[in-house]
Design an enzyme around this catalytic site. Structure first.
Site, mmCIF file in Angstrom:
data_model
loop_
_atom_site.group_PDB
_atom_site.id
_atom_site.type_symbol
_atom_site.label_atom_id
_atom_site.label_comp_id
_atom_site.label_asym_id
_atom_site.label_seq_id
_atom_site.Cartn_x
_atom_site.Cartn_y
_atom_site.Cartn_z
ATOM 1 N N GLU A 259 37.284 39.651 32.591
ATOM 2 C CA GLU A 259 38.052 40.675 33.436
ATOM 3 C C GLU A 259 38.954 41.088 32.773
ATOM 4 O O GLU A 259 40.122 40.598 32.301
ATOM 5 C CB GLU A 259 38.685 40.039 34.781
ATOM 6 N N CYS A 298 45.708 44.742 37.428
ATOM 7 C CA CYS A 298 44.545 45.421 36.838
ATOM 8 C C CYS A 298 43.559 46.106 37.674
ATOM 9 O O CYS A 298 42.912 46.800 37.469
ATOM 10 C CB CYS A 298 43.543 43.991 36.628
#
Lengths: 520, 520
Positions: A259, A298
């Site tokens: 990720e 993020c």
């Protein structure tokens, strides 16, 4: 002054001091040292053997319901110790109180969600996947699929920005699936994860070997992984590529989930009138994403897509919000945004901002410099929130490619067409999430369908959900988190989907009664 | 003698001759040259652009039902041309007529299966994944997941042993999912795949750009892939690791599926009496797997696990079957097993057999040498079927690690316990499939559950299914195909599961009516 505490690793059932020159953990608002980590000395084969032979065996012997009880106990403990943990997040992470709650409640909430899921799965030890189906013409021959826990170790490498949530959302899925965990927090902000594991160890909540903590370097641990082990990483694309390219992982076909970088977009639909509920939701959520965790999420919105005709008004509304932000030491009462987490992050954000400026101009917040509240002169890793406007949305390159991991976002004007919006969203070559704010079904359907192959998640902001949602930046355990391409190509969470990474899917064929005996 | 035909690539809507020194394709029974492939000269960026811009756009505009019609047309065409294609399989693959049918019917059958699945999906253009669920406390906020076709190219690199089935099982899933395909058959046995694509092109069954064929080398094609592209490979573990480790694929998080080496086991349960239906099924399926496709099946049984007390009787029964095998030119009427596909395969099988002999002794079939029927003296890549017996099942290493890709299998004795059987199955560190023959539910449940994390598929052979099944070696489109660890860590087929590799899963959250408008 008292000597600095060393954050030890928890390995093989005991706390182990690292070796070598220690790295300092500091308060990013004041630069005061608060702890240290000596990074070396990990005995990787011993840690892996302890996980596999002790932790894995213990977890495999439990049903989902029994593992759920472990998760619930962790969730409750974290919630009980919330006030102490919030202070650590503020001290080591530069978090405001709200930022620290967001991280810590994310941890306890995700654990609680997976505890509920485990309760639903109850006494089962394997998951049946899909419907059993007759194979061929004979009603005697059936096929079905089941998932069972992988007979290995889950290695988790977490990012600096969510030491609590990142550690425990991964652990929740692995432990409920039945895999033991070796978790490594990012060194600079490890204080919180270290304390949380310490609390869990002291309270004896987990079977031996189920959860080990590496403070410092993984050393050569990846070189000892095998085909039943998994690696889950959250962090930069560059580090993700380095980990994924580790020869041993490739040779043994070790499962890897990454990720990584993400240029998330928020799109304002052409139907949204200034002052409407949907407009206000858009302004409020974009402004929140700019400053929450000082933009170090993020999932934060980096690109703000606005119809040409609305751009000036939107920029004004956002600039007004940014002007109200009070940057400084988060322990100071008035402060609404803290510093970046590390000196390196500040350097990167400054450098990234300079690159964005090549194709965008500041329309709110200035150049990032700020006199922070309640901070000794010249101290702290502060960068004030900035709103940019791209000169040419389609010609721009950096704004679609470079994730500046701080309180910086760029307005991109578009012609109001759904396809044009979707095409700009796609320019980031894979994102974790993007949001579209509109009440027009036709616009939504076209824009979302065009952009969806490049997105892990789409958040639809509309009048009906205004006031009901936490915004696109909040990762929910019910929905998958991850994204294709630049975002790492991975996937976590998403309810039971999040368990699949830690389990092996096996097809079964044969007489139905016998298959039932195997999977019941 | 007429000049050898060159097998051209089909790229950008036309047949393109390769460049450089050609490689010979030979008849592996007689070593007569039958065609050639000049491997070089692929313009990879042009092929990829044609796939993405022309093929991908055309496929994305179709519903699942419309794509299903493409698959059905291909299936019918292959079935109509079956007799011609069988001859090519026999000529270039060393296949018996039965082997060639197995390959070709696998192709048309898998296409037909996915055509049926596409019909069921009908007018939809995205797949809804799972149930929509309320998020949080407000009934207004919903979450759901959908799958949409990836906006890239599916690159397929196929193995030499199934030029028909391998090519079209992969193409079926990619095309139905909505991705254009660039398919590369293994050079040595490319005749069949080349002809099948030629038939499809001549019949104009597919939109332009939906299917391209590379005969020869992929050149630098992998260095041009991006985050929306995927690579699916079937072949050796070493090549799989090389492909997976390509820096560009790692850097761009390109999805890679590998189906590689596998030491599949067949376990005889302690309850199975000699002469019973289950015993006969076991003997028959093990013998079939040894010789079908001359043992060149990724799913073939390599390790035969038998309770100590039954080992002698079982070896005798199998040796009797092997003695009846007639090895030779498959065009010869009496022949029941053809040659290996290439000289390199013969070298590898001989070398592998020699390594197995270090820890096992031959109990049936001798040392592999044979005077093949109907073959000029000294010609052909023949290896007669051999049954080995490991001296010590647990101490053995090579027999659990080295896939000898030919008509060779090894008997491993065990104590009759379910856990012992499962532990031996696991020793291969990840397999595509293993089979357990028993009518004892307790034994089956324990053995399967213990071995399952290391297996992609388990076939349960029992009295009730005797006569109803094609055996563990047959890959069915309803069930996933792939396995963890040594087997590559991949997964293909499995009904709709097989589409997911070619699609992006995207979570959606928002007002339920708006989400319905997007996913309907």
């Amino acid at each position: 002054m008292a000597p600095l505490a060393n954050l030890d690793s928890y390995l093989g059932g005991r706390w182990v001091a690292g070796t070598g020159a220690p790295a300092l953990l500091v308060n990013p608002a004041t630069e005061e040292p608060i702890a240290q980590i000596a990074a070396g000395g990990l005995d990787a084969p011993a840690a892996l053997a302890h996980a596999r032979d002790v932790g894995g065996a213990a977890l495999a012997a439990l049903s989902f319901g029994e593992r759920a009880a472990l998760l619930r106990a962790m969730s409750r403990l974290i919630h009980d110790k919330r006030d102490e943990l919030i202070l650590l997040g503020m001290q080591n992470g530069g978090n405001t109180r709200g930022d620290a709650k967001f991280d810590i409640d994310g941890a306890s909430g995700t654990l609680a969600y997976y505890a509920d899921l485990g309760d639903q799965l109850g006494d089962a030890r394997v998951l049946v996947d899909g419907e059993a189906a007759q194979l061929g013409r004979s009603p005697r021959l059936y096929g079905t699929h089941m998932l069972s826990p992988r007979a290995g170790v889950a290695v988790h490498v977490n990012a600096f920005n969510f030491p609590a949530w990142g550690t425990f959302e991964k652990a929740a899925c692995a432990l409920l699936a039945g895999m033991p965990v070796i978790s490594k927090p990012a060194t600079a902000t490890a204080l919180l994860a270290h304390r949380m594991v310490q609390l869990i160890v002291d309270a004896k909540l987990l079977p031996a070997g189920a959860l080990q903590l590496v403070c410092g370097s993984l050393g050569d641990l990846l070189d000892h992984l095998g085909g039943q082990d998994v690696l889950a990483f959250t962090g930069s694309g560059a580090t993700g590529a380095k980990l994924r390219g580790t020869p041993r992982l490739i040779e043994r076909n070790v499962r890897v989930n990454v990720e990584a970088d993400s240029l998330n977009a928020a799109v304002l639909g052409p139907d949204v009138e200034p002052g409407s509920d949907t407009w206000n939701l858009f302004v409020s959520e974009v402004a929140k994403d700019l400053t929450q965790k000082t933009g170090q999420k993020c999932t934060a919105i980096r690109r703000i897509l606005v119809p040409e005709a609305r751009a000036a008004e939107l920029e004004e509304a956002l600039a007004e919000r940014l002007a109200a932000v009070k940057t400084g030491d988060p322990t100071h009462d008035d402060v609404t945004m803290g510093p970046l987490a590390t000196a390196a992050q500040l350097r990167d954000v400054r450098a990234g901002f300079a690159r964005l400026r090549q194709e965008a101009e500041a329309v709110g917040g200035g150049g990032g410099s700020v006199a922070p509240l309640g901070v000794p002169a010249g101290k702290g890793f502060f960068f004030a929130p900035v709103l940019l406007r791209a000169r040419d949305s389609a010609a721009a390159q950096v704004v679609h490619e470079l994730e500046v991991f701080g309180p910086v976002a760029t307005v991109l004007r578009y012609d109001g067409g759904a396809r044009a919006a979707g095409t700009l969203v796609r320019r980031a070559e894979g994102s974790l999430v993007s949001s579209i704010y509109s009440d027009d079904r036709g616009f939504l359907a076209e824009a979302v369908r065009h952009a969806a192959p490049l997105l892990g998640r789409v958040y639809v902001g509309s009048a009906k959900v205004a006031g009901q949602t936490a915004g696109p930046g909040t990762v929910l355990p019910q929905l998958v988190h991850g994204g294709p391409g630049r975002a790492g190509g991975g996937e976590e969470l998403g309810g039971a989907r999040g368990l699949a990474f830690y389990m092996q899917r096996t097809a079964l064929s044969g007489d139905r009664a016998l298959l039932d005996a195997i999977t019941r």
